[in-house]
Design an enzyme around this catalytic site. Structure first.
Site, PDB file in Angstrom:
ATOM      1  N   CYS A 275     -56.059  18.193 107.843  1.00 36.78           N
ATOM      2  CA  CYS A 275     -55.575  16.733 107.206  1.00 36.78           C
ATOM      3  C   CYS A 275     -56.227  15.517 107.898  1.00 36.78           C
ATOM      4  CB  CYS A 275     -54.061  16.531 107.202  1.00 36.78           C
ATOM      5  SG  CYS A 275     -53.275  17.754 106.040  1.00 36.78           S
TER       6      CYS A 275
HETATM    7  N1  NAD Z   1     -52.247  22.537 105.648  1.00 36.26           N
HETATM    8  C1  NAD Z   1     -51.519  21.489 105.725  1.00 36.26           C
HETATM    9  O1  NAD Z   1     -51.004  21.216 106.858  1.00 36.26           O
HETATM   10  C2  NAD Z   1     -51.542  20.600 104.595  1.00 36.26           C
HETATM   11  C3  NAD Z   1     -50.636  19.584 104.658  1.00 36.26           C
HETATM   12  C4  NAD Z   1     -50.334  18.570 103.630  1.00 36.26           C
HETATM   13  C5  NAD Z   1     -51.452  18.697 102.506  1.00 36.26           C
HETATM   14  N2  NAD Z   1     -52.520  19.586 102.734  1.00 36.26           N
HETATM   15  C6  NAD Z   1     -53.490  19.338 101.543  1.00 36.26           C
HETATM   16  O2  NAD Z   1     -53.135  20.389 100.578  1.00 36.26           O
HETATM   17  C7  NAD Z   1     -54.325  20.926 100.014  1.00 36.26           C
HETATM   18  C8  NAD Z   1     -54.451  22.477 100.264  1.00 36.26           C
HETATM   19  O3  NAD Z   1     -54.516  22.808 101.552  1.00 36.26           O
HETATM   20  P1  NAD Z   1     -53.917  24.347 102.071  1.00 36.26           P
HETATM   21  O4  NAD Z   1     -54.066  24.039 103.651  1.00 36.26           O
HETATM   22  O5  NAD Z   1     -52.706  24.641 101.743  1.00 36.26           O
HETATM   23  O6  NAD Z   1     -55.390  25.116 101.854  1.00 36.26           O
HETATM   24  P2  NAD Z   1     -55.435  26.716 102.073  1.00 36.26           P
HETATM   25  O7  NAD Z   1     -56.835  26.739 102.300  1.00 36.26           O
HETATM   26  O8  NAD Z   1     -54.388  27.242 103.038  1.00 36.26           O
HETATM   27  O9  NAD Z   1     -55.004  27.225 100.616  1.00 36.26           O
HETATM   28  C9  NAD Z   1     -55.869  26.982  99.356  1.00 36.26           C
HETATM   29  C10 NAD Z   1     -55.763  28.187  98.520  1.00 36.26           C
HETATM   30  O10 NAD Z   1     -56.365  27.765  97.285  1.00 36.26           O
HETATM   31  C11 NAD Z   1     -57.295  29.044  96.839  1.00 36.26           C
HETATM   32  N3  NAD Z   1     -58.053  28.410  95.767  1.00 36.26           N
HETATM   33  C12 NAD Z   1     -59.295  27.635  96.074  1.00 36.26           C
HETATM   34  N4  NAD Z   1     -59.814  27.332  94.947  1.00 36.26           N
HETATM   35  C13 NAD Z   1     -59.049  27.877  93.870  1.00 36.26           C
HETATM   36  C14 NAD Z   1     -58.979  27.826  92.512  1.00 36.26           C
HETATM   37  N5  NAD Z   1     -60.087  27.098  91.940  1.00 36.26           N
HETATM   38  N6  NAD Z   1     -58.173  28.377  92.008  1.00 36.26           N
HETATM   39  C15 NAD Z   1     -57.032  29.004  92.619  1.00 36.26           C
HETATM   40  N7  NAD Z   1     -56.931  29.010  94.084  1.00 36.26           N
HETATM   41  C16 NAD Z   1     -57.723  28.388  94.585  1.00 36.26           C
HETATM   42  C17 NAD Z   1     -57.676  29.513  98.083  1.00 36.26           C
HETATM   43  O11 NAD Z   1     -58.170  30.986  97.893  1.00 36.26           O
HETATM   44  C18 NAD Z   1     -56.722  29.375  99.085  1.00 36.26           C
HETATM   45  O12 NAD Z   1     -55.477  30.465  99.208  1.00 36.26           O
HETATM   46  C19 NAD Z   1     -55.337  20.282 100.641  1.00 36.26           C
HETATM   47  O13 NAD Z   1     -55.841  19.136  99.751  1.00 36.26           O
HETATM   48  C20 NAD Z   1     -54.961  19.938 101.858  1.00 36.26           C
HETATM   49  O14 NAD Z   1     -55.559  18.644 102.366  1.00 36.26           O
HETATM   50  C21 NAD Z   1     -52.548  20.403 103.606  1.00 36.26           C
END
Ligand code: NAD
Length: 435
Positions: A275
């Site tokens: 983030c």
């Molecule tokens: N990790 C955090 O602490 C956090 C906190 C708040 C917001 N976010 C935001 O949330 C979003 C997701 O982050 P995350 O940390 O959960 O990511 P992550 O990498 O842990 O998970 C994302 C998942 O999406 C899957 N994926 C990718 N493309 C795809 C598609 N086209 N269809 C289906 N699945 C697909 C991946 O295989 C993965 O399992 C980002 O925008 C991030 O900035 C993250």
């Protein structure tokens, strides 16, 4: 005749709405669990067969989500995961939680959002609600997703609904989780906002409706920019204090006794995770398209990004004081995750610290109780046990992440030289003194 909005509202009330969550990572999986806990049934979608198989097998790859909760949800038939995105036609509501990284040139990489939107578009039917949760620049929902979804001939706010609701999950936080952290929601139309808040209402303690998807998108970026700028400020203060021969931790602790008008941030090796190092760049990019330079964002990013270099400089200086060159010295890095008590190394400043030390010819090893292996383009290491022998064998120990399950007293006792980017040794000393 019942409108699609009324039908969806009724389904959220009796929990017969089927939820779809696209992207089952740090954000998506906890959301699945909250939907299940609220009484909904959920289909989880991911492009990774490995993730899908693991979850359907009742295991968890996310530390904050216990395997027992996943196993129970699968066993009860309330949750199933699939890689088959054509099944997106089945859910009544689709929450998209896919990654939003940066490209090599630090521009937003919205390819995952576009891919998920395309999959939702292929399956879109009357009455469905689509909510983007991924952090992104203001305008993404309306400018990228809306035209794609309306190209189906369905009309937003009438036939289908579109909203943005940023996830605020803080991995490793024992107090605040997906359920009890207030959730901001913005809709493309008032009906979109109404159905989106109705969907989340049973799953999340408090909802914060805002007037547009742009406002909701900007809320998340403001929060992360606020952190980035304040961390940049204390990091600069750490450099200032170093030059003045003043203890920055003493200054911060004393300033934090002010009961108003000051919020404590702590310096460190830089910022990491999915983030803070990334999200402000989304806004900076958007504003560049409008001919405006977001100076605070750029400056904070610059200062935070130079912190690994600063701390490696400290290691080199301390070794030099002992008559040693960095080249050929053994340096043990304690903590490589991007923050305490998590196993996530994405964008971790430890990666830069290790690379910079290796570039200076140091032999680098690491210990992290949460990260067994560390591998990227230039690094291929495995965590060493933290023993008196491994500590004594190092010419210098640099503490990069202040995990709470590290024996800092042992580090203090056995290490020949310690560079502590987090003040972890002093904090542990204080914890030992206050029962
Ligand atoms: N990790 C955090 O602490 C956090 C906190 C708040 C917001 N976010 C935001 O949330 C979003 C997701 O982050 P995350 O940390 O959960 O990511 P992550 O990498 O842990 O998970 C994302 C998942 O999406 C899957 N994926 C990718 N493309 C795809 C598609 N086209 N269809 C289906 N699945 C697909 C991946 O295989 C993965 O399992 C980002 O925008 C991030 O900035 C993250």
């Amino acid at each position: 005749m019942t409108t699609p909005a009324a039908a969806l509202l009724a389904k959220t009330k009796d929990r017969s709405a089927l939820c779809g969550v696209v992207g089952l990572g740090y954000v998506g999986l906890p959301l699945v669990m909250e939907f299940v806990r609220a009484g909904y049934s959920v289909i989880g979608f991911d492009v990774s067969q490995k993730v899908v198989d693991l979850l359907n097998g009742g295991r968890s790859h996310i530390k904050d989500v216990p395997a027992s909760a996943v196993a129970e949800a699968v066993r009860s038939g309330k949750f199933v995961a699939t890689t088959d995105l054509t099944r997106l036609r089945e859910p009544d509501a689709i929450s998209i939680c896919v990654p939003t990284p940066l490209s090599k040139t630090k521009d937003p990489d919205v390819s995952y959002v576009l891919a998920a939107t395309e999959a939702a578009k292929q399956a879109l039917r009357r009455g469905q609600l689509v909510i983007l949760e991924s952090t992104t620049y203001p305008g993404t929902t309306r400018e990228l997703m809306l035209p794609a979804l309306e190209a189906t001939g369905l009309k937003v706010g009438e036939d289908f609904f579109l909203a943005f609701s940023p996830e605020r999950v803080d991995p490793g936080n024992a107090k605040w989780n997906t359920h009890n952290t207030p959730k901001v929601v913005g809709g493309i139309t008032p009906a979109c906002l109404q159905v989106a808040t109705a969907l989340y209402q049973p799953a999340i303690e408090k909802l914060v409706p805002v007037s547009s998807t742009e406002a909701a998108e900007l809320v998340k970026i403001l929060e992360n920019t606020f952190r980035s700028v304040n961390i940049g400020l204390v990091n600069e203060m750490a450099i200032v204090c170093d030059k003045l021969g003043v203890d920055v931790w003493e200054v911060i602790d004393a300033a934090a006794t002010k009961p108003f008008g000051f919020m404590k941030f702590t310096p460190g090796p830089g910022v990491g995770g999915h983030c803070i190092p990334l999200d402000p760049h989304y806004l900076a990019w958007k504003m560049r398209t409008l001919n405006y330079r977001t100076r605070f964002i750029e400056l904070a990013g610059e200062i935070n990004a130079q912190m690994p270099e600063y701390w490696v400089g400290r290691v080199v200086d301390r070794l030099n004081e002992q008559g040693r060159a960095a080249r050929g010295s053994k340096v043990l890095v304690v903590g490589v995750a991007y923050k305490m008590n998590v196993d996530d190394v994405r964008e971790s400043p430890a990666l830069d610290v290790i690379r910079l030390l290796q570039r200076r010819g140091a032999a680098v090893s690491y210990h992290d109780p949460h990260v067994r292996k560390l591998k990227d383009e230039a690094i291929d290491l495995a965590s060493l046990p933290l023993t008196s022998e491994t500590l004594a064998a190092a010419d210098c120990v640099i503490i990069v992440t202040d995990h709470s399950d590290v024996d800092y007293a042992l580090v203090e006792r056995c290490a020949r030289l310690v560079v502590d980017t987090r003040n972890a040794i002093e904090m542990a000393r204080r914890r030992r003194q206050t029962p």
